[in-house]
Design an enzyme around this catalytic site. Structure first.
Site, mmCIF file in Angstrom:
data_model
loop_
_atom_site.group_PDB
_atom_site.id
_atom_site.type_symbol
_atom_site.label_atom_id
_atom_site.label_comp_id
_atom_site.label_asym_id
_atom_site.label_seq_id
_atom_site.Cartn_x
_atom_site.Cartn_y
_atom_site.Cartn_z
ATOM 1 C CE LYS A 93 -2.371 -13.189 1.381
ATOM 2 N NZ LYS A 93 -1.191 -12.451 2.011
ATOM 3 C CD GLU B 285 7.640 -23.146 -5.840
ATOM 4 O OE1 GLU B 285 8.487 -23.410 -4.946
ATOM 5 O OE2 GLU B 285 7.526 -22.029 -6.358
ATOM 6 C CB CYS C 284 11.508 -20.840 -3.836
ATOM 7 S SG CYS C 284 10.979 -20.872 -5.559
ATOM 8 C CD GLU D 261 13.323 -21.492 1.452
ATOM 9 O OE1 GLU D 261 13.238 -21.368 0.214
ATOM 10 O OE2 GLU D 261 12.335 -21.756 2.172
#
Length: 498
Positions: free
Chosen positions: A191, A267, A302, A400
């Site tokens: 996906k 992750e 990331c 973040e």
């Protein structure tokens, strides 16, 4: 590909033919509902294509196809050398279609086509080749037993692997999950992020051309709340590999408990610290890599080194060098090889970045950037931005942002730097700059992260595992260790007459 001009890339982009259907059981198909969603070029705001919007019904079809393929052994019991040959051919096909794969990601999510053509697409081919080459070089075990007993310990594929991947490296993240899962003999239902489905759909077509059997590699574009959730809750998915936000990773953990207790390998988020000590002899190299570590891919990484901890005695000198580098990296057309930064993935992400920037103006010292800009009068672009004198407790240093925003925080001692670096809910990566070998080893050992890069940033390769600690998740991509996620240990104990 490196010789292509801006006009060359624009001409190739104008001639692109996008795959827009779900890829299930070896063919493209519309979503059962007939629904579609728009794939939008963030650099222009233009609709590239209308893509099949899959939901739970389509996921059911894809999982069923994957299960049939797994059970009849067309891939799972294929000879290792034959499976290797197929994935090697897929790597070759990615290389043969390098400019197309690079353009798909550049147009879909705004990254520089130069980066996509020299990093992302070649990387995808490399990782498929690497895992292909590993297939016939992995051995199982014979356990020590007494006479009359033979105990075989084998790693066997799990079955159907669901893979949910993000939009920042669409092709590479699809590859990191799929290459290892396929090499292990599993079926895959992928996906892709709704912001960037196009390269995954083309990858599926190339996989079929390479000889991956029908049903083994399926792609279901759609939204996280529908298609992604359906994979997470599916009773016939054996494993779910995920890269994305920490909040979504937690949802997949919940989905596992609510369904069949499938393995989940997340992750997730990061807020990686970069520690620069006064005994770093090459401050220019530290500045070069600190800028790269936050501004590459528009900061949408990331493991981006978004927290820069600098020993106070060299802070002003390093910040001056960083400002010069940031001002030389202004956004431009992603299809122009001369551009240094591309577009932010979409309007929502752009607005989120700017909210952090506006709040930061009141709490820290904005030394460069801080503006949303347009290229040719349109698009989602943000200047490379640096805040100095950031408090360690400021959201600029805690949250973040996932954009080109660097927070500079001074420190006075090694203990102070390590304590602040570790004081985060994340633990994905870190960098350390020093010419003192003892300090490099000592600090690297004390940092609670998955990867520490010394005198560089964000070091990775096919040979080393990538993943984090704490709320950065515990899944590992890359290296032979990634195969552990997609296999189970199976013991076969045989009694014989001795």
């Amino acid at each position: 590909m490196l010789d292509l001009t801006h006009q060359d890339w624009k001409a190739r982009a104008a001639a692109m033919d996008f795959r827009t259907g779900a890829f299930i059981d070896g063919r493209f198909t519309d979503a059962l509902s007939g629904k579609t969603f728009d794939s939008i070029n963030p650099a222009t705001g233009e609709v590239l294509a209308r893509v099949a919007e899959c939901d739970s019904a389509d996921v059911d079809l894809a999982v069923a196809a994957g299960r049939r393929a797994f059970e009849d052994g067309r891939w799972s019991r294929m000879a290792p050398g034959d499976r290797k040959a197929v994935l090697l051919k897929l790597a070759d096909l990615i290389r043969a279609n390098l400019h197309e794969m690079a353009l798909l990601d550049s147009l879909d999510m705004g990254k520089l086509v130069a980066d996509a053509a020299t990093v992302d697409a070649p990387g995808s081919a490399h990782f498929f080749q690497w895992y292909a080459e590993a297939i016939d070089k992995l051995y199982d075990e014979v356990a020590p037993t007494g006479p009359g007993d033979l105990a075989l310990v084998r790693r066997v594929p799990l079955g159907v692997v669901g893979a949910v991947v993000p939009w920042n490296f669409p092709l590479d993240m699809a590859t990191w999950k799929s290459a290892a899962a396929l090499a292990a003999g599993n079926s895959v239902v992928l996906k892709p992020a709704e912001q960037s489905p196009l390269s995954a759909l083309r990858l599926a077509e190339l996989a079929a051309e390479a000889g991956v059997p029908d049903g083994v590699f399926n792609v279901v574009p759609g939204f996280g709340a529908t298609a992604g959730k359906a994979l997470g809750l599916h009773m016939d998915v054996d494993c779910l590999a995920f890269t994305g936000s920490t909040a979504t990773g937690k949802l997949f953990m919940q989905y596992s408990g609510q369904s069949n207790l499938k393995q989940v390998w997340p992750e997730t988020g990061g807020k990686s610290p970069n520690l620069v000590f006064a005994d770093c002899e090459d401050l220019d190299a530290a500045a070069d890599m600190a800028a790269f570590g936050i501004f590459f891919n528009q900061g949408e990484v990331c493991s981006a080194n978004s927290r820069l901890y600098v020993e106070r005695s060299i802070k002003d000198a390093l910040v001056e060098k960083l400002i010069a580098r940031a001002e030389a990296m202004q956004p431009g057309d992603p299809l122009d090889p001369a551009s240094k930064m591309g577009a932010i993935v979409d309007e929502r992400q752009t607005q989120g970045i700017m909210r952090f920037v506006e709040a930061g103006r009141k709490s820290a010292d904005l030394v460069t950037g801080g503006q949303r800009v347009q290229v040719d009068g349109r698009g989602c672009f943000v200047q490379p931005t640096i805040f100095s004198e950031v408090s360690h407790d400021d959201p600029l240093a805690r949250d973040e942002i996932f954009g080109p925003v660097l927070s500079v925080i001074p420190f006075d001692s090694e203990d102070d730097a390590v304590a602040m670096a570790n004081d985060s809910i994340y633990g994905l990566a870190a960098s350390v700059w020093t010419d003192n070998l003892s300090r490099a080893c000592r600090v690297a050992d004390r940092l609670n992260v998955g990867t520490v890069s010394v005198n560089t940033v964000d070091a990775l390769s096919a040979q080393t595992p990538f993943g984090g600690m704490k709320q950065s998740g515990f899944g590992r991509d890359l290296s032979l260790h990634a195969l552990d996620k997609y296999t189970a240990l199976k013991t076969t104990w045989i009694k014989y007459r001795s």
